[in-house]
Scaffold this active site. Structure first.
Site, PDB file in Angstrom:
ATOM      1  N   LYS A 143      -8.548   7.806 -18.959  1.00 54.60           N
ATOM      2  CA  LYS A 143      -8.882   8.190 -20.138  1.00 54.60           C
ATOM      3  C   LYS A 143      -7.904   8.161 -21.152  1.00 54.60           C
ATOM      4  CE  LYS A 143     -12.888   8.436 -18.308  1.00 54.60           C
ATOM      5  NZ  LYS A 143     -12.876   9.137 -16.891  1.00 54.60           N
ATOM      6  N   ARG A 201       0.732  -1.293  -0.092  1.00 53.58           N
ATOM      7  CA  ARG A 201       0.099  -0.197   0.058  1.00 53.58           C
ATOM      8  C   ARG A 201       1.009   1.278  -0.275  1.00 53.58           C
ATOM      9  NH1 ARG A 201      -1.728   1.754   4.834  1.00 53.58           N
ATOM     10  NH2 ARG A 201      -2.583  -0.387   5.274  1.00 53.58           N
ATOM     11  N   TYR A 209     -16.749  17.473 -14.746  1.00 51.33           N
ATOM     12  CA  TYR A 209     -17.234  16.356 -14.779  1.00 51.33           C
ATOM     13  C   TYR A 209     -18.222  15.895 -13.592  1.00 51.33           C
ATOM     14  CZ  TYR A 209     -17.034  11.375 -13.587  1.00 51.33           C
ATOM     15  OH  TYR A 209     -17.384   9.724 -13.458  1.00 51.33           O
ATOM     16  N   ASP A 260      -7.649  19.767 -13.363  1.00 50.16           N
ATOM     17  CA  ASP A 260      -8.081  18.368 -13.917  1.00 50.16           C
ATOM     18  C   ASP A 260      -7.680  18.590 -15.443  1.00 50.16           C
ATOM     19  OD1 ASP A 260      -9.074  16.254 -15.170  1.00 50.16           O
ATOM     20  OD2 ASP A 260     -11.185  16.133 -13.760  1.00 50.16           O
TER      21      ASP A 260
END
Ligand SMILES: Cc1ncc(COP(=O)(O)O)c(C=O)c1O
Length: 379
Positions: free
Chosen positions: A195, A46, A98, A170
């Site tokens: 994306k 992690r 978004y 973003d």
């Protein structure tokens, strides 16, 4: 090094144990220690993983950044930035962005006492009017999803008192190949690497790129403490996608430009939202801060009804009706009921996102097949 060479070689060293040219998928949850605390820099996956480490270095290079941090999704990367804040802090964010980002802000973080101001960031003056002592973060997206509005990153950056207010951009729609917000004054760049960076619609992934070492430590602490880390196989896929980002983006841009012009001259099409048109209100800023426009655009039909929009949305054969964007294959989407359904209708309409808007993610297929498909669907 120039961009194509950087995207292919950044962070890559032959694997130290075998010489493998491609970074192996280190599918392990833990690492053997010689004695308590005596290890090779890896304790628990992690906190650290060698596949993720190479990807984080490569992603940093793609945005001209010193540091990269990877997350299990774009939303998880956004969530990590929000966890820098405390109750009472205020955020100024783009009204048009978004839907999942809006949902995270309004449905999750508002409950923790963080106040969000949504405004049209195409006018920098709207942002400066909202800045006060509590403002800790400006969050923007450019070009915006799905209306392709353009925000002047350098102008917004100059509104802040140095060190007092973070600016996070973003950069998902432009990709690091076409726009680098850190070079324009932003503190953090966020990507849904699901994306364009991944590029093949086969992985969910998010990342942050930044230059400030203290900020990197704070975000690394959140990454390992909250645990929204990607698995090594996902990191491998993103690393592979990054190596072809430049060739894919050039083709997305070429096809996107052709489709935008095709739609604009089509008698059945109403308005086309694409920031590469000279008459787009953000064009001057777009050509100042972007090197290309990619494959994203939205449009309405001349017969602007829901029935007609639904007919087109279900008539394409090459464009697949699906959420997401930025993959090699072309997608068609209905933002009002799909990607932006989490925004209340009145808010959505106020921001210009109508019920019948259609969004395209133009892929890298042969342009003749894409235009023929839209032609038969629109009629
Ligand atoms: C502009 C933008 N930002 C962030 C996200 C969220 O990313 P993810 O789906 O990887 O969590 C998306 C997803 O569609 C997006 O389009």
């Amino acid at each position: 090094m120039k961009i194509a060479t950087k995207l292919i070689h950044a962070g890559m060293e032959p694997d130290p144990s075998t010489g493998a040219i491609m970074t192996p998928i280190y599918q392990t949850s833990t690492y053997v220690q010689a004695a308590p605390g005596k290890n090779k820099g890896y304790e628990y996956a992690r906190s650290q993983n060698p596949t993720r480490k190479v990807l984080e270095e490569a992603l940093a290079v793609s945005e001209n950044a010193r540091f990269g941090l990877c997350f299990s999704s774009g939303v998880a990367a956004t969530d990590a930035v929000m966890k820098l804040l405390s109750p009472g802090d205020e955020v100024i964010c783009a009204a048009d962005m978004y839907g999942g980002t809006y949902r995270l802000f309004s449905k999750v973080f508002e409950k923790y006492g963080i106040k969000f101001h949504y405004t049209d960031m195409q006018q920098a003056g709207n942002v400066s009017a909202l800045i006060n002592q509590q403002t800790k973060l400006i969050w923007t997206e450019t070009p915006t999803n799905p209306l392709m509005n353009v925000v002047d990153i350098a102008a917004i950056s100059k509104l802040r008192k140095p060190g007092k207010i973070l600016l996070c951009v973003d950069n998902t729609f432009a990709s690091p190949y076409f726009q680098n917000p850190l070079d324009l004054g932003a503190d953090i760049v966020m990507h849904s690497a699901t994306k364009y960076i991944g590029g093949h619609s086969d992985v969910i992934h998010g990342c942050l790129m930044l230059n400030d070492a203290d900020l990197r430590e704070k975000l690394y602490f959140i990454q390992k403490s909250c645990g929204a880390v990607p698995g090594p196989q996902d990191c491998f896929l993103i690393l592979r996608g990054l190596k072809t980002l430049h060739v894919r983006m050039d083709r997305h841009n070429e096809n996107g430009t052709a489709i935008a012009h095709f739609l604009k001259q089509h008698p059945g099409v109403g308005k086309v939202y694409w920031c590469g048109f000279e008459d787009h209100q953000g064009y001057a800023i777009a050509i100042k801060q972007m090197r290309g426009f990619g494959g994203m655009m939205s449009f309405t039909l001349k017969n602007d009804s829901m029935d007609e929009a639904l007919r087109v949305l279900t008539s394409t054969k090459v464009f697949a009706l699906a959420e997401s964007l930025g993959g090699v294959e072309s997608l068609i989407n209905h933002p009002a009921s799909m990607t932006h359904a989490s925004i209340p209708r009145e808010e959505r309409i106020k921001n210009g996102l109508g019920d019948s808007l259609i969004r395209l993610s133009v892929g890298i297929e042969d342009i003749e097949d894409l235009t023929a498909d839209l032609q038969q669907a629109i009629g």
